[in-house]
Design an enzyme around this catalytic site. Structure first.
Site, PDB file in Angstrom:
ATOM      1  N   TRP A   1       1.317  -5.725   5.670  1.00 53.11           N
ATOM      2  CA  TRP A   1       2.381  -5.871   4.671  1.00 53.11           C
ATOM      3  C   TRP A   1       3.661  -5.792   5.479  1.00 53.11           C
ATOM      4  O   TRP A   1       3.986  -4.750   6.041  1.00 53.11           O
ATOM      5  CB  TRP A   1       2.314  -4.744   3.633  1.00 53.11           C
ATOM      6  CG  TRP A   1       3.327  -4.860   2.548  1.00 53.11           C
ATOM      7  CD1 TRP A   1       3.381  -5.800   1.570  1.00 53.11           C
ATOM      8  CD2 TRP A   1       4.463  -4.016   2.339  1.00 53.11           C
ATOM      9  NE1 TRP A   1       4.453  -5.588   0.747  1.00 53.11           N
ATOM     10  CE2 TRP A   1       5.138  -4.499   1.201  1.00 53.11           C
ATOM     11  CE3 TRP A   1       4.962  -2.889   2.988  1.00 53.11           C
ATOM     12  CZ2 TRP A   1       6.285  -3.900   0.704  1.00 53.11           C
ATOM     13  CZ3 TRP A   1       6.108  -2.281   2.488  1.00 53.11           C
ATOM     14  CH2 TRP A   1       6.765  -2.791   1.369  1.00 53.11           C
TER      15      TRP A   1
ATOM     16  N   CYS B   1       0.097  -1.147   5.424  1.00 54.84           N
ATOM     17  CA  CYS B   1      -0.909  -2.008   6.036  1.00 54.84           C
ATOM     18  C   CYS B   1      -2.250  -1.282   6.012  1.00 54.84           C
ATOM     19  O   CYS B   1      -2.340  -0.101   5.704  1.00 54.84           O
ATOM     20  CB  CYS B   1      -0.533  -2.300   7.480  1.00 54.84           C
ATOM     21  SG  CYS B   1       1.146  -2.906   7.670  1.00 54.84           S
TER      22      CYS B   1
ATOM     23  N   LYS C   1      -0.792  -2.026  -2.377  1.00 51.44           N
ATOM     24  CA  LYS C   1      -1.339  -1.038  -3.310  1.00 51.44           C
ATOM     25  C   LYS C   1      -0.634   0.307  -3.184  1.00 51.44           C
ATOM     26  O   LYS C   1      -0.442   1.006  -4.152  1.00 51.44           O
ATOM     27  CB  LYS C   1      -2.833  -0.841  -3.072  1.00 51.44           C
ATOM     28  CG  LYS C   1      -3.490   0.112  -4.061  1.00 51.44           C
ATOM     29  CD  LYS C   1      -3.347  -0.362  -5.492  1.00 51.44           C
ATOM     30  CE  LYS C   1      -3.932   0.617  -6.481  1.00 51.44           C
ATOM     31  NZ  LYS C   1      -3.560   0.270  -7.879  1.00 51.44           N
TER      32      LYS C   1
ATOM     33  N   GLU D   1       6.358   0.122 -18.863  1.00 51.08           N
ATOM     34  CA  GLU D   1       5.126  -0.158 -18.101  1.00 51.08           C
ATOM     35  C   GLU D   1       4.616  -1.555 -18.410  1.00 51.08           C
ATOM     36  O   GLU D   1       4.178  -2.286 -17.518  1.00 51.08           O
ATOM     37  CB  GLU D   1       4.077   0.900 -18.425  1.00 51.08           C
ATOM     38  CG  GLU D   1       2.710   0.681 -17.802  1.00 51.08           C
ATOM     39  CD  GLU D   1       2.728   0.609 -16.275  1.00 51.08           C
ATOM     40  OE1 GLU D   1       3.745   0.961 -15.655  1.00 51.08           O
ATOM     41  OE2 GLU D   1       1.719   0.139 -15.703  1.00 51.08           O
TER      42      GLU D   1
ATOM     43  N   LYS E   1       3.985  -4.395 -15.535  1.00 53.53           N
ATOM     44  CA  LYS E   1       2.691  -5.095 -15.374  1.00 53.53           C
ATOM     45  C   LYS E   1       2.893  -6.597 -15.385  1.00 53.53           C
ATOM     46  O   LYS E   1       2.385  -7.316 -14.538  1.00 53.53           O
ATOM     47  CB  LYS E   1       1.744  -4.687 -16.517  1.00 53.53           C
ATOM     48  CG  LYS E   1       1.157  -3.313 -16.398  1.00 53.53           C
ATOM     49  CD  LYS E   1       0.005  -3.228 -15.419  1.00 53.53           C
ATOM     50  CE  LYS E   1       0.280  -2.648 -14.078  1.00 53.53           C
ATOM     51  NZ  LYS E   1       1.134  -1.574 -13.780  1.00 53.53           N
TER      52      LYS E   1
ATOM     53  N   ASN F   1      -0.050   1.106  11.225  1.00 47.90           N
ATOM     54  CA  ASN F   1       0.440   1.172   9.855  1.00 47.90           C
ATOM     55  C   ASN F   1       1.570   2.191   9.860  1.00 47.90           C
ATOM     56  O   ASN F   1       1.374   3.340  10.234  1.00 47.90           O
ATOM     57  CB  ASN F   1      -0.675   1.627   8.896  1.00 47.90           C
ATOM     58  CG  ASN F   1      -0.134   1.871   7.495  1.00 47.90           C
ATOM     59  OD1 ASN F   1       0.867   1.261   7.113  1.00 47.90           O
ATOM     60  ND2 ASN F   1      -0.768   2.747   6.742  1.00 47.90           N
ATOM     61  N   GLY F   2       2.776   1.771   9.451  1.00 47.87           N
ATOM     62  CA  GLY F   2       3.916   2.692   9.413  1.00 47.87           C
ATOM     63  C   GLY F   2       5.165   1.982   9.892  1.00 47.87           C
ATOM     64  O   GLY F   2       5.206   0.760   9.979  1.00 47.87           O
TER      65      GLY F   2
ATOM     66  N   GLU G   1       4.953  -7.915 -12.220  1.00 49.32           N
ATOM     67  CA  GLU G   1       4.375  -7.764 -10.870  1.00 49.32           C
ATOM     68  C   GLU G   1       3.158  -8.650 -10.656  1.00 49.32           C
ATOM     69  O   GLU G   1       2.802  -8.935  -9.517  1.00 49.32           O
ATOM     70  CB  GLU G   1       4.046  -6.314 -10.570  1.00 49.32           C
ATOM     71  CG  GLU G   1       2.884  -5.715 -11.314  1.00 49.32           C
ATOM     72  CD  GLU G   1       2.582  -4.306 -10.820  1.00 49.32           C
ATOM     73  OE1 GLU G   1       2.743  -4.036  -9.627  1.00 49.32           O
ATOM     74  OE2 GLU G   1       2.182  -3.474 -11.643  1.00 49.32           O
TER      75      GLU G   1
ATOM     76  N   HIS H   1      22.651  -2.644 -28.363  1.00 43.95           N
ATOM     77  CA  HIS H   1      23.819  -2.327 -27.522  1.00 43.95           C
ATOM     78  C   HIS H   1      23.913  -3.252 -26.318  1.00 43.95           C
ATOM     79  O   HIS H   1      24.449  -2.876 -25.283  1.00 43.95           O
ATOM     80  CB  HIS H   1      23.748  -0.868 -27.080  1.00 43.95           C
ATOM     81  CG  HIS H   1      23.784   0.094 -28.219  1.00 43.95           C
ATOM     82  ND1 HIS H   1      24.921   0.349 -28.957  1.00 43.95           N
ATOM     83  CD2 HIS H   1      22.791   0.815 -28.799  1.00 43.95           C
ATOM     84  CE1 HIS H   1      24.652   1.215 -29.911  1.00 43.95           C
ATOM     85  NE2 HIS H   1      23.365   1.523 -29.854  1.00 43.95           N
TER      86      HIS H   1
ATOM     87  N   ARG I   1      -4.139  -3.323   0.605  1.00 44.72           N
ATOM     88  CA  ARG I   1      -3.044  -2.548   1.194  1.00 44.72           C
ATOM     89  C   ARG I   1      -1.966  -3.439   1.780  1.00 44.72           C
ATOM     90  O   ARG I   1      -0.908  -2.971   2.204  1.00 44.72           O
ATOM     91  CB  ARG I   1      -3.588  -1.613   2.280  1.00 44.72           C
ATOM     92  CG  ARG I   1      -4.638  -0.628   1.805  1.00 44.72           C
ATOM     93  CD  ARG I   1      -5.227   0.161   2.957  1.00 44.72           C
ATOM     94  NE  ARG I   1      -4.225   0.971   3.599  1.00 44.72           N
ATOM     95  CZ  ARG I   1      -3.977   2.242   3.268  1.00 44.72           C
ATOM     96  NH1 ARG I   1      -4.668   2.804   2.303  1.00 44.72           N
ATOM     97  NH2 ARG I   1      -3.056   2.938   3.878  1.00 44.72           N
TER      98      ARG I   1
END
Ligand code: AGP
Length: 607
Positions: A74, A2, A602, A479, A483, A98-99, A486, A502, A27
């Protein structure tokens, strides 16, 4: 994770809190809220969803006050609803957090047994009530906070207001970032510097268990014993314009196009352009004595670590293990004698990665950090730090931070090869020359933007993608898949091209676009065969390759981007850019929130 902000001064703080939350929204953005203490009342406004919803509420129900706190969430405990939005309060105390408070259920039970009525599902709500219980026992506000903190297990950054003390703002942290901003006639707190630079550059980075006591004209920091502690005042280098997206449509787009500049700024810290040597590397840990390297990171930063494995093993002959941080310390990794752990983190606050750093340091092994945010927790706790100089990265999907991490890791691999006596000067100069050419190659690759937009239009309705690569471009395939998924919410998988036969080859049909990352390197012929296998089964292929002679040109890909580049060593830095652009354009065409994709944040400062 957050974002929290607070302010105390002579102006109405509400507009400042809202502007600050806008800069912190990356965030977390499940809900937002602000609180002020004014005329003997705690006033709170909270709204679910984007900050614009809170702004709308404040238009019809304005808040005025000269001391206040704000929060953008968040969600960790409790769904994103209004009643779970911060700030949370008791009768006389209001808090943003935040936490994660890991023992919150036990504390909830204790409070409920005392007759306290808790209104939310959150872990945070117990904090104001615990503090208020101490106030009721006669403690002053700071003592009440100081004696409450030891009861909390877990991570927190807190902003705290008191009904009976409108001239006071208290802040404290443990394992979650929190800084002070020192103004003239006003003082601030925030999760990072970006929301404060319009008002002050003078920052104080709190340590764990610091308790900051802020008034309009003064501040003090005490420890858990109530003893005053001194912390340095630092000039923030973050400039306000760096955190604006104009003239681009999204921060992510801006940051993709900033990569040539970011790479140049980053390499200037490590290269001597005249002698073409790596310079200014930390002397400790002694790279010549390193016998094993652990690389630990999360997400995109983990993919950078996977590329580094190819480079370090190839140039320095040192075995490299690469782990996602959330797995690393739970598998009891043997930490070899003369081993070196490298942690990679854009934010420098990722809880999983920070926990690994502490685990390795406790075992007595040196930790080298590659970080983008100065003064972040990882930067401050590592034994040595190599900074990427990408500037603030606001888009949740990491782009310029990734390629600058690769640039630093390339320098590290060269430095290790030299220190281990495996790289002759002319070999070092050849590799450095490639690195010096990266920014120019990137500029040329970015001119393919329009062509990639055209491919995005053709493929945007696909329900899944497969990304293939080999060697140091296999992590680039991973990657590219990350991208896309997300920010567009389309499922995508990265795979080693040689592994497709395979299993994943069963997925191939005309509905599944396959993006093939294929530099004209010694593995090109193998990748070309994998591309033929896809075509033979009706698959649609997007080929990202380069000009090259003397090698077989694979069957016509359905879409092709040919990069003007050379040099196998630097390929990962360059081939990721078309994949970033492809993901960006598909997401924009699909109308998702590119800079703040759903459910993401983020930096994830919870484990
Ligand atoms: C990258 O696009 C993602 N947003 C995410 O995977 C990120 O790389 C990861 O959370 C690690 O963050 P860090 O680099 O700040 O530690």
């Amino acid at each position: 994770m957050c974002g929290i902000i607070g302010a105390i001064g002579e102006r109405n703080v509400t507009p400042l809190l809202m502007e600050g939350l806008k800069r912190l929204e990356y965030r977390g953005y499940d809900s937002a809220g602000v609180a002020v203490v004014y005329q003997s009342a705690i006033q709170v406004r909270r709204a679910v969803g984007k900050l614009s919803n809170l702004r709308e509420q404040l238009t019809s129900q304005p808040l005025v006050g000269f001391v206040g706190i704000g929060h953008t969430r968040w969600a960790t405990h409790g769904p994103p609803t209004e009643r779970n939005a911060h700030p949370h309060r008791s009768a006389k105390v209001v808090v943003v957090h935040n936490g994660i408070i890991e023992n919150y259920l036990e504390l909830r039970r204790e409070l409920t047994a005392c007759g306290v009525k808790l209104l939310s599902d959150t872990d945070t709500e117990i904090i104001p009530h615990l503090i208020e219980q101490r106030l009721e026992q006669g403690d002053d506000p700071v003592t009440a906070v100081r004696l409450t903190l030891p009861r909390l297990t877990g991570a927190f950054a807190l902003g705290i207001l008191f009904l009976d003390h409108p001239d006071l703002l208290v802040a404290t942290r443990r394992s979650s970032p929190l800084i002070l901003g020192l103004g003239h006639g006003e003082n601030f707190i925030a999760s990072d510097a970006t929301p404060l630079v319009p008002y002050t550059r003078r920052m104080v980075y709190l340590n764990d268990n610091d308790i900051a006591i802020l008034h309009r004209e003064s501040y003090q920091i005490v420890d858990l014993a109530g003893q005053t502690v001194e912390r340095a005042v630092k000039e923030s280098q973050v400039s306000a314009e760096l955190t604006e997206k104009w003239p681009y449509r999204h921060f992510m787009q801006k940051e993709i196009f900033e990569q040539p500049t970011a790479i140049t700024q980053t390499l200037q810290g490590f290269l001597d352009y005249a002698s073409r040597r790596i310079v200014d590397f930390p002397t400790q840990p002694d790279l010549g004595r390193v016998r094993f390297v652990n690389v630990v990171a999360c997400g995109t930063s983990y993919h950078a670590g996977l590329v580094a494995k190819y480079w370090i093993e190839g140039l320095a002959g040192i075995p490299v293990g690469v782990d996602v941080a959330s797995e690393f310390r739970y598998r009891q990794p043997p930490l070899a004698e003369n081993g070196l752990t490298v942690v990679i983190s854009q934010s420098g606050e990722t809880a999983d990665t920070l926990a690994c750093l502490r685990h390795v340091k406790a075992a007595g092994q040196p930790v080298l950090a590659i970080v983008n945010v100065p003064e972040s927790s990882i930067a401050r706790e590592a034994d040595a730090v190599l900074y990427t100089r990408a500037g603030p990265e606001i888009g949740v999907a990491s782009t310029k931070a990734f390629t600058t991490q690769l640039a630093v890791l390339a320098c590290l691999a060269i430095a290790l090869g030299r220190a281990q006596g495996r790289l002759a000067p002319h070999q070092e100069q050849e590799l450095v020359a490639q690195l010096q050419g990266v920014a120019g190659h990137m500029e040329r690759i970015l001119t393919h933007d329009e062509a990639i937009l055209g491919i995005a239009r053709e493929l945007m309705h696909a329900t899944g993608f497969l990304f293939l690569g080999r060697g140091s471009c296999f992590p680039i395939a991973l990657e590219g898949a990350l991208k896309l998924k997300e920010i567009s919410y389309i499922h995508a998988e990265g795979y080693a091209a040689g592994e497709m036969k395979h299993g994943p080859i069963a997925l191939i049909d005309e509905e599944l676009p396959v993006v093939v990352v294929a530099p004209r390197d010694p593995l090109f012929e193998k990748v070309a065969s994998n591309l033929e296998e896809v075509k033979a089964r009706g698959g649609r292929v997007v080929l990202i390759s380069s000009n090259g002679s003397g090698q077989r040109t694979p069957a016509a890909a359905d879409f092709s981007i040919t990069l003007d580049t050379s040099g196998d060593f630097i390929a990962p830095l360059l081939y990721v850019i078309p994949l970033q652009l492809l993901a960006y354009h598909i997401a924009v065409l699909k109308g998702t929130d590119v800079d703040q994709p759903r459910n993401l944040a983020k930096s994830v400062t919870v484990e």
